[in-house]
Scaffold this active site. Structure first.
Site, PDB file in Angstrom:
ATOM      1  CD  GLU A 105     -51.370 -17.251 -22.336  1.00 23.17           C
ATOM      2  OE1 GLU A 105     -51.384 -16.259 -22.681  1.00 23.17           O
ATOM      3  OE2 GLU A 105     -51.046 -17.188 -21.278  1.00 23.17           O
ATOM      4  CB  SER A 131     -47.108 -17.641 -11.898  1.00 16.91           C
ATOM      5  OG  SER A 131     -47.459 -17.876 -12.913  1.00 16.91           O
ATOM      6  CG  ASP A 171     -50.513 -12.625 -13.164  1.00 18.57           C
ATOM      7  OD1 ASP A 171     -50.922 -11.620 -12.982  1.00 18.57           O
ATOM      8  OD2 ASP A 171     -50.120 -13.328 -13.787  1.00 18.57           O
ATOM      9  CG  HIS A 221     -54.923 -14.872 -16.539  1.00 18.00           C
ATOM     10  ND1 HIS A 221     -55.571 -15.462 -15.883  1.00 18.00           N
ATOM     11  CD2 HIS A 221     -56.454 -14.670 -17.689  1.00 18.00           C
ATOM     12  CE1 HIS A 221     -56.786 -15.330 -16.001  1.00 18.00           C
ATOM     13  NE2 HIS A 221     -57.123 -14.685 -16.672  1.00 18.00           N
ATOM     14  CG  ASP A 243     -62.433 -17.535 -20.712  1.00 18.33           C
ATOM     15  OD1 ASP A 243     -61.266 -16.685 -21.417  1.00 18.33           O
ATOM     16  OD2 ASP A 243     -62.582 -17.977 -19.942  1.00 18.33           O
ATOM     17  CG  HIS A 249     -42.574 -14.628  -9.371  1.00 16.00           C
ATOM     18  ND1 HIS A 249     -42.899 -14.390 -10.465  1.00 16.00           N
ATOM     19  CD2 HIS A 249     -44.290 -15.383  -9.932  1.00 16.00           C
ATOM     20  CE1 HIS A 249     -43.207 -14.330 -11.587  1.00 16.00           C
ATOM     21  NE2 HIS A 249     -44.915 -14.630 -10.946  1.00 16.00           N
TER      22      HIS A 249
END
Length: 278
Positions: free
Chosen positions: A118, A100, A164, A42, A143, A19
């Site tokens: 997500e 994030s 991530d 993600h 995805d 971050h």
């Protein structure tokens, strides 16, 4: 496949480096009046309670933000990061920590756009809630790499793509390299920041070598390791591989990490190194 929940790990030392880099890049992008896009592959839930059963079970936030909350930093990027966490905890008690996309929500301007994907069935509705009513926002249960293909290039020709992965599956490293190549091909002027864990050194070095071997130019490596490398289980550190970094990022991270490292522990190691030139 979808067992990973970031709520167990929110605010740990890996989140701090991830971050901090995100904040520094977003600060740079905001220097221009022109809007930009933030894309999170993600995304997780976007906001985490450190009083939750999951966070309390591991106590991992005590290795990261728990050591920093209340500190007044000299580094502008580090201070901005800490100010964002304090904004979520106005009573001065550390209870909440942003993911994030939550950091992006706090930092981006009205004209900037947010894209996030997500897949986790519990985290996705929590993520959606964070962005209800925001303009220029697209949150999808999709995805991660399908999301890159579907949403890049963005309308705004500047931006940050944060990748991530949870690294749960054996194929995830190969998926990362392939997905990154596709993303950079679609959005070559974007900045890509890839988080990686240091669990077994040889494995992560092989992944870094594979990304370097793609031929993608301008790669900067930023790593923070509170513990020495180990052949056992558990994450000893983590890092960010940044493609097309702001020209100021290397110097800013050297300043920030030299200030940050002693706060996390007496033997913390860090590195900022250009792996591939422009």
């Amino acid at each position: 496949m979808l067992s990973y929940r970031h709520s167990f790990h929110a605010g740990n030392h890996a989140d701090v480096i991830k971050h901090l880099v995100e904040v520094a890049i977003l600060m740079y992008l905001k220097k221009k009046d022109k809007p930009f896009c933030y894309h999170d592959t993600h995304a997780g839930a976007g906001l985490y309670s450190l009083d939750s059963a999951q966070a309390q079970k591991t106590g991992e936030y005590q290795t990261g933000i728990g050591k920093l909350f209340g500190y007044q930093a000299s580094s502008p990027a580090l201070q901005t990061y800490l100010d964002l966490v304090r904004e979520l905890n106005p009573d001065g008690q550390l209870q909440f920590y942003p993911g994030s996309p939550g950091i992006a929500r706090l930092m981006l301007r009205d004209g900037d756009s947010i894209q996030a994907t997500e897949l986790h069935p519990a985290d996705f509705p929590l993520l959606q809630t964070q962005f209800q009513g925001r303009r220029h926002c697209r949150i999808e249960k999709m995805d991660a790499y399908a999301g890159l293909r579907a949403m890049l290039p963005p309308l705004h020709k500047r931006g940050l793509v944060l990748i991530d992965p949870p690294y749960e599956l054996k194929t995830e490293y190969q998926d990362l390299v392939k997905g990154l190549q596709q993303g950079v091909q679609r959005f070559p002027q974007g900045t890509f920041a890839i988080w990686y864990p240091v669990i077994e050194r040889a494995s992560i070095e092989a992944v870094i070598d594979a990304i370097v071997g793609t031929g993608i130019r301008n790669q900067l490596r930023i790593e923070l390791c509170p513990l020495p490398d180990s052949s056992g289980f558990g994450m000893t550190g983590s890092g960010m591989l940044v493609i097309n970094p702001p020209y100021t990022l290397a110097a800013e991270m050297k300043d920030a990490l030299s200030e940050l490292a002693p706060l996390l522990g007496p033997s913390v190691q860090w590195t900022v190194r250009q792996l591939v030139e422009e």
